[in-house]
Design an enzyme around this catalytic site. Structure first.
Site, mmCIF file in Angstrom:
data_model
loop_
_atom_site.group_PDB
_atom_site.id
_atom_site.type_symbol
_atom_site.label_atom_id
_atom_site.label_comp_id
_atom_site.label_asym_id
_atom_site.label_seq_id
_atom_site.Cartn_x
_atom_site.Cartn_y
_atom_site.Cartn_z
ATOM 1 N N ASP A 1 -3.062 -6.575 -10.290
ATOM 2 C CA ASP A 1 -2.455 -7.244 -9.134
ATOM 3 C C ASP A 1 -3.003 -8.643 -8.898
ATOM 4 O OD1 ASP A 1 -0.500 -5.467 -8.287
ATOM 5 O OD2 ASP A 1 -1.847 -4.364 -6.939
ATOM 6 N N ARG B 1 -8.119 -3.325 -5.572
ATOM 7 C CA ARG B 1 -8.007 -4.787 -5.634
ATOM 8 C C ARG B 1 -9.295 -5.500 -5.216
ATOM 9 N NH1 ARG B 1 -2.544 -7.614 -3.762
ATOM 10 N NH2 ARG B 1 -3.509 -9.163 -5.108
ATOM 11 N N ARG C 1 -2.564 -4.431 6.031
ATOM 12 C CA ARG C 1 -3.639 -4.932 5.164
ATOM 13 C C ARG C 1 -4.703 -5.691 5.969
ATOM 14 N NH1 ARG C 1 -1.884 -4.810 -0.318
ATOM 15 N NH2 ARG C 1 -0.458 -3.053 -0.494
ATOM 16 N N HIS D 1 2.964 -7.134 3.871
ATOM 17 C CA HIS D 1 2.278 -8.420 4.027
ATOM 18 C C HIS D 1 3.196 -9.346 4.825
ATOM 19 C CE1 HIS D 1 -0.435 -8.133 0.187
ATOM 20 N NE2 HIS D 1 -1.211 -8.100 1.250
ATOM 21 N N CYS E 1 4.247 -14.365 -3.338
ATOM 22 C CA CYS E 1 3.046 -13.599 -3.711
ATOM 23 C C CYS E 1 2.336 -14.221 -4.906
ATOM 24 C CB CYS E 1 3.414 -12.166 -4.080
ATOM 25 S SG CYS E 1 4.159 -11.238 -2.760
HETATM 26 N N1 ARG Z 1 0.798 -4.827 -5.632
HETATM 27 C C1 ARG Z 1 0.303 -5.818 -4.721
HETATM 28 C C2 ARG Z 1 -0.269 -5.133 -3.488
HETATM 29 O O1 ARG Z 1 0.322 -4.182 -3.028
HETATM 30 C C3 ARG Z 1 1.367 -6.785 -4.360
HETATM 31 C C4 ARG Z 1 0.873 -7.950 -3.555
HETATM 32 C C5 ARG Z 1 1.956 -8.874 -3.101
HETATM 33 N N2 ARG Z 1 1.431 -10.046 -2.538
HETATM 34 C C6 ARG Z 1 1.890 -10.644 -1.422
HETATM 35 N N3 ARG Z 1 1.396 -11.778 -1.095
HETATM 36 N N4 ARG Z 1 2.774 -10.061 -0.656
HETATM 37 O O2 ARG Z 1 -1.274 -5.514 -2.960
#
Ligand code: ARG
Length: 286
Positions: free
Chosen positions: A82, A107, A152, A181, A279
């Protein structure tokens, strides 16, 4: 008699849009794969095509170059699939980079990797105490930082962000797991103080946040569920050119009506990880 785009925009009362080429950080998806599931878009059971991901990403990269952007690159690390979503690597204004501290353990090592890049490139790095996913949840518009929470970035990170940058932070609470996000539910189209303009999906926010957005941005573009569902709002604007998912046709038409030049890019492969144009893009604001 037909009229030019400029005349049409002048008649509509929309301001003339001005492109200001940006400096951005990107990460080539050489190790792209979906091997865990931390958002509803991800399904580790489905195949992914890394070489297609790289080709699609390259189109985005080349589009930015054609727009005159300064595109900087961070080395992708094996085992961090990611990492290609560079927006999550931090939040930068001027010489200060506020580092990321990821919500999911998968992550977490990306935080230090991005902070190393910032240090090596002359930024003053603020190591975060609070969980936050950088520009995925933080967007500068005018002098205000719009800050997402709910999935998040923590509420506490909003206070930390306000202290670090000494700016107003407007908290927005996300409620739909598909738009986890802030940059999946809201796009900054013009961040110039005095002519701030955004687009968003109202249903992605709780009622108080929606009311705050209505009050602050009465002329915002409201996008449809259909356009949001292809991550149309996960877009990057230089003030005039707006790079968006090519499938977000309705949003493209709305942008044209408001005097912008939408540029469609197909990132279908990266959508399997739950990410799109924005992203993949971390703005290095000068
Ligand atoms: N797979 C990543 C996650 O879920 C995707 C992140 C996407 N990034 C963003 N800026 N929306 O964290």
């Amino acid at each position: 008699m037909s009229i030019t785009d400029e005349e049409a925009v002048a008649r509509s009362g929309e301001p003339e849009r001005t492109a200001r080429p940006r400096t951005v950080l990107m990460c080539r998806p050489e190790h792209f794969a979906v091997v865990y599931r931390i958002n509803p878009w991800m399904n580790p059971g489905l195949p992914t095509d890394t070489s297609l991901a790289v080709r699609q990403w390259q189109r985005l990269h080349d589009t930015y170059r054609e727009l005159g952007f300064d595109v900087r690159l961070i080395e992708p690390l094996e085992g961090l699939p990611d990492m290609i979503y560079a927006a999550n690597g931090g939040f930068v204004i001027g010489n200060v980079a506020y580092g990321a501290s990821f919500a999911y353990p998968e992550r977490r090592p990306e935080g230090p990797a991005y902070m190393d890049w910032f240090r090596a490139n002359g930024y003053e790095v603020i190591v975060p105490e609070q969980v936050n996913e950088g520009e995925g949840d933080f967007l500068l518009v005018g002098d205000t930082i719009l800050a997402g929470t709910g999935f998040r970035s923590s509420d506490a990170s909003h206070d930390e962000l306000a202290r670090v940058f000494g700016r107003e932070v407007l908290t927005l609470r996300l409620t739909d797991p598909s738009f986890y996000h802030l940059d999946t539910a809201l796009a900054v189209l013009d961040s110039t103080p005095g002519q701030e303009h955004i687009a968003y999906l109202p249903s992605a926010f709780d009622p108080p946040s929606r009311a705050r957005l209505e009050e602050r941005f009465p002329d915002a573009i409201l996008v449809t569920d259909t356009d949001a569902a292809v991550l149309g709002l996960n877009a990057f604007s230089d003030g005039r050119n707006v790079v968006i998912a090519s499938r977000a046709a309705g949003f493209a038409a709305q942008l044209r009506e408001h005097g912008y030049d939408p540029i469609g890019v197909d990132l279908s492969e990266l959508l399997l990880g739950g990410g799109g144009v924005k992203c993949c893009t971390l703005e290095l604001r000068r």
